[in-house]
Design a protein around this motif. Sequence first.
Motif, PDB file in Angstrom:
ATOM      1  N   SER A  31      -5.107   8.827  -5.192  1.00 55.55           N
ATOM      2  CA  SER A  31      -5.227   9.110  -3.749  1.00 55.55           C
ATOM      3  C   SER A  31      -4.186  10.136  -3.311  1.00 55.55           C
ATOM      4  O   SER A  31      -4.484  11.036  -2.522  1.00 55.55           O
ATOM      5  N   TRP A  32      -2.978  10.014  -3.805  1.00 52.91           N
ATOM      6  CA  TRP A  32      -1.913  10.974  -3.476  1.00 52.91           C
ATOM      7  C   TRP A  32      -2.306  12.381  -3.922  1.00 52.91           C
ATOM      8  O   TRP A  32      -2.127  13.347  -3.179  1.00 52.91           O
ATOM      9  N   LEU A  33      -2.851  12.502  -5.121  1.00 56.98           N
ATOM     10  CA  LEU A  33      -3.275  13.815  -5.613  1.00 56.98           C
ATOM     11  C   LEU A  33      -4.399  14.384  -4.754  1.00 56.98           C
ATOM     12  O   LEU A  33      -4.417  15.583  -4.462  1.00 56.98           O
ATOM     13  N   ALA A  34      -5.330  13.532  -4.343  1.00 56.25           N
ATOM     14  CA  ALA A  34      -6.434  14.000  -3.504  1.00 56.25           C
ATOM     15  C   ALA A  34      -5.920  14.475  -2.146  1.00 56.25           C
ATOM     16  O   ALA A  34      -6.363  15.510  -1.633  1.00 56.25           O
ATOM     17  N   VAL A  35      -4.982  13.737  -1.561  1.00 57.93           N
ATOM     18  CA  VAL A  35      -4.402  14.155  -0.287  1.00 57.93           C
ATOM     19  C   VAL A  35      -3.641  15.474  -0.468  1.00 57.93           C
ATOM     20  O   VAL A  35      -3.738  16.379   0.366  1.00 57.93           O
ATOM     21  N   SER A  36      -2.909  15.594  -1.560  1.00 54.20           N
ATOM     22  CA  SER A  36      -2.179  16.840  -1.839  1.00 54.20           C
ATOM     23  C   SER A  36      -3.137  18.008  -2.020  1.00 54.20           C
ATOM     24  O   SER A  36      -2.838  19.131  -1.597  1.00 54.20           O
ATOM     25  N   ALA A  37      -4.271  17.745  -2.625  1.00 54.95           N
ATOM     26  CA  ALA A  37      -5.260  18.809  -2.814  1.00 54.95           C
ATOM     27  C   ALA A  37      -5.789  19.297  -1.473  1.00 54.95           C
ATOM     28  O   ALA A  37      -5.954  20.492  -1.249  1.00 54.95           O
ATOM     29  N   VAL A  38      -6.030  18.372  -0.557  1.00 53.16           N
ATOM     30  CA  VAL A  38      -6.578  18.731   0.746  1.00 53.16           C
ATOM     31  C   VAL A  38      -5.541  19.421   1.618  1.00 53.16           C
ATOM     32  O   VAL A  38      -5.805  20.464   2.214  1.00 53.16           O
ATOM     33  N   HIS A  39      -4.356  18.844   1.686  1.00 56.21           N
ATOM     34  CA  HIS A  39      -3.386  19.296   2.682  1.00 56.21           C
ATOM     35  C   HIS A  39      -2.256  20.163   2.145  1.00 56.21           C
ATOM     36  O   HIS A  39      -1.518  20.748   2.937  1.00 56.21           O
TER      37      HIS A  39
END
Length: 148
Positions: free
Chosen positions: A84-92
Amino acid sequence: MSFTPQQLRDADRRAREMGHPHTQLMTARHQAEGYRNFLASLTGLLTTVFVLKGQENLAKLSPGVRWTVIALLAAGFLALIVSSWLAVSAVHGRPGETLVLEATQILEYEVERTRRVWVLVEWARWLALVGVVCVAAAVLVTWVRPGG
């Protein structure tokens, strides 16, 4: 199949737009948002399934089985949190990341950021799979070995 000259021109224009670094970056971020939302839902669902359907009291399991279940749950939820952290980092991206407003640098940023988004999303996908497998295995162990 036959296409009109206008359809071909429109398709050519869309192809050029799709190849533009800014369009690719927006597409990558949009897909990363979808994965982020999916991972959040998946983590909540798995937590609910384990709480509702898993062994109510892990103390009833033999020590070896109990520690196996605990290790699987810890690994699974850690993988889901990192995913989830990686996905949030990818988006933002990174907080405070600034751009220099020069055309060449903006284009270079868009190309590099798009590549980074794809890498982060790919890691997020695989970690999510690992997390799901670990949590599912923990639940299955409690079902198969309820007395330990």
